[in-house]
Design an enzyme around this catalytic site. Structure first.
Site, PDB file in Angstrom:
ATOM      1  N   SER A 183     -59.277  28.306  26.538  1.00 24.47           N
ATOM      2  CA  SER A 183     -60.212  29.181  25.852  1.00 24.47           C
ATOM      3  C   SER A 183     -59.608  30.570  25.601  1.00 24.47           C
ATOM      4  O   SER A 183     -58.654  30.688  24.838  1.00 24.47           O
ATOM      5  CB  SER A 183     -61.499  29.267  26.679  1.00 24.47           C
ATOM      6  OG  SER A 183     -62.509  29.873  25.946  1.00 24.47           O
ATOM      7  N   HIS A 387     -66.680  22.393  26.559  1.00 25.79           N
ATOM      8  CA  HIS A 387     -65.725  23.454  26.871  1.00 25.79           C
ATOM      9  C   HIS A 387     -65.291  23.463  28.336  1.00 25.79           C
ATOM     10  O   HIS A 387     -64.183  23.881  28.651  1.00 25.79           O
ATOM     11  CB  HIS A 387     -66.372  24.803  26.524  1.00 25.79           C
ATOM     12  CG  HIS A 387     -65.383  25.880  26.224  1.00 25.79           C
ATOM     13  ND1 HIS A 387     -64.447  25.764  25.220  1.00 25.79           N
ATOM     14  CD2 HIS A 387     -65.169  27.094  26.778  1.00 25.79           C
ATOM     15  CE1 HIS A 387     -63.704  26.853  25.181  1.00 25.79           C
ATOM     16  NE2 HIS A 387     -64.129  27.685  26.111  1.00 25.79           N
TER      17      HIS A 387
END
Ligand SMILES: *[C@@H]1O[C@H](CO)[C@@H](O)[C@H](O)[C@H]1NC(C)=O
Ligand SMILES: *[C@@H]1O[C@H](CO)[C@@H](O)[C@H](O)[C@H]1NC(C)=O
Ligand SMILES: *[C@@H]1O[C@H](CO)[C@@H](O)[C@H](O)[C@H]1NC(C)=O
Ligand SMILES: *[C@@H]1O[C@H](CO)[C@@H](O)[C@H](O)[C@H]1NC(C)=O
Ligand SMILES: *[C@@H]1O[C@H](CO)[C@@H](O)[C@H](O)[C@H]1NC(C)=O
Length: 421
Positions: A183, A387
């Site tokens: 990320s 995620h």
């Protein structure tokens, strides 16, 4: 209102949006996890690593702008590749509000850093300025100086990464390393190598786990709506908190109020709170929640969110927007210049999940099409991968990490250096 915003942002950081995995019936015989979640929730990253019998080192690095950062290192494996000595280096960088603990909380046999050590790598994990492990400065005091917290991820890419990378090269003598970023850990890699292209030479490969850059195809309406109010939210945070965002101490305090004392260890209560705050949230291995949530959130500056909000609002991956006047002084342009990611020539392997609400898979494709040297854009097969599967996923090893190890070995420079046959 402010409390709610804090909670929403905190939950945005810790929440997992995916379909429930409660009915999951796959075989877990190969995974390690935690043998005592209450104990692990109270240990820090080096404490966890040594508890599970792996070698661990803590290194302090000072950036050119005075931040004192901590890197954690697992220099070799425990069962395999367990003799000290030179070996390929890999550097791991965590996401927003996270820390080096991301790569170890899943435990031996499951977490990325242990697996890499067993695979024969010298594993280094960075900690961005402002988090639990990197909350110090040569002249500024994070508790009293607002100036300490005036940084975005651009500063992490521009100052923290070079400090870590140069230090690791100096200590290990290896001139190139692999880079794995989750990320924001991907964002800062892009910042570094587009603004300081000379760093491209120091990397064997870039393994981008849901790297955050573009938000063109975002479908996260709640977050994107909140982003529009960032010009109101940021000043409030700077007033109230000097700019520091919820770290685990504050989360623990909040849970202690809502649930009861030591509630971080109360899986049921934590899960209930997470669900009330964000009903579409489903949490992975619930038994592990106390361990995950005692290490995350690890602290950050509100400005890191501001910078992402700017990316969302302006639909660009550009330098921080200080307003026309300061932009003109800093960038010689009243609007912030975009990061030229075509300058990034490190062989890039990008990984995406189809149910990732933080980084939409189509934006990973977009990034792949713009980088200077994308080798492969890789889908994680299960349709519900989100995620947080990249760091907390029950099946992260078989679903994600095994592929990463394969691609690291296939990177051209890796073959040249380490697989002479
Ligand atoms: C979840 O974590 C616990 C504690 O480490 C472990 O005992 C259990 O096997 C894990 N469950 C699944 C479904 O992997
Ligand atoms: C957990 O594992 C560690 C390392 O293998 C060991 O030292 C410890 O005694 C174990 N704890 C329990 C409760 O089994
Ligand atoms: C969290 O922030 C508070 C200040 O708001 C600070 O006193 C505390 O040391 C921080 N905790 C960690 C773990 O960084
Ligand atoms: C912060 O850094 C200073 C040196 O600038 C050091 O004296 C101090 O002990 C450090 N504080 C912490 C909490 O590590
Ligand atoms: C919570 O428990 C710890 C010991 O487990 C104790 O030191 C602390 O004072 C307690 N806090 C509250 C608010 O009861």
């Amino acid at each position: 209102m402010i409390g709610r915003v804090i909670l929403v942002i905190a939950v945005w950081a810790v929440a997992i949006r995916a379909q429930s995995e409660v009915d999951d019936v796959e075989d877990h015989s190969t995974v390690g996890y935690s043998n005592d979640t209450h104990e692990d929730a109270k240990l820090d990253a080096p404490g966890l690593i040594s508890k599970y019998g792996y070698p661990v080192e803590t290194h302090r690095v000072i950036t050119s702008d005075g931040y004192i950062l901590t890197a954690h290192r697992i220099p070799h494996g425990k069962y395999k590749n367990n003799e000290p000595g030179p070996r390929p280096v890999v550097f791991l960088m965590h996401g927003l509000m996270c820390s080096s603990a991301d790569f170890i909380v899943l435990g031996p046999g499951s977490a990325l850093s242990y697996l890499l050590a067993e695979e024969g790598y010298d594993v280094w994990m960075g900690n961005a300025r402002g988090n639990f492990y990197s909350r110090n400065h040569t002249t500024l005091n994070p508790d009293t100086d607002r100036k300490f917290w005036r940084f975005s991820w651009e500063h992490i890419g521009l100052y923290d990464l070079p400090a870590f990378i140069d230090y690791i090269i100096y200590i290990t003598g290896e001139s190139k390393m692999h880079y794995i970023g989750h990320s924001q850990g991907g964002t800062v890699f892009l910042v570094l190598n587009s603004l300081k292209p000379e760093y491209n030479d120091k990397f064997i490969s870039f393994q981008g786990l849901a790297p955050a850059a573009y938000f063109t195809h975002s479908e996260n309406e709640k977050r994107d709506h909140l982003a529009r109010y960032i010009h109101i939210i940021e000043p409030i945070f700077f007033k109230l908190t000097k700019g520091e965002l919820t770290n685990s101490t504050q989360i623990k305090k909040m849970l202690d109020i809502i649930c009861r004392n030591e509630s971080i260890l109360d899986t049921k209560c934590v899960e209930t709170v997470v669900r009330i705050l964000s009903p579409d949230v489903a949490v992975l291995n619930q038994t592990m929640l106390p361990v995950f949530l005692s290490h995350t959130p690890a602290g950050a500056s509100i400005r890191q969110y501001t910078h992402y909000a700017q990316s969302i609002n302006r639909n660009t991956f550009a330098r921080f927007n200080y307003g026309p006047l300061i932009n003109l002084i800093l960038y010689k342009s009243d609007i912030p210049p975009e990061f030229d990611v075509s300058k990034i020539t490190v062989p890039a392997y990008l990984y995406y999940g189809m149910s990732d609400h933080a980084v939409n898979y189509r934006d990973t494709f977009k990034l792949g099409s713009m980088l200077g040297n994308t080798i492969e854009t890789i889908k994680i097969e299960r349709e519900t991968v989100n995620h947080f599967d990249f760091i907390w996923g029950t099946h992260a090893k078989t679903e994600i990490y095994d592929t990463v190890f394969d691609r690291m070995k296939k990177a051209p420079e890796h073959e040249k250096r380490y697989q002479l046959t």
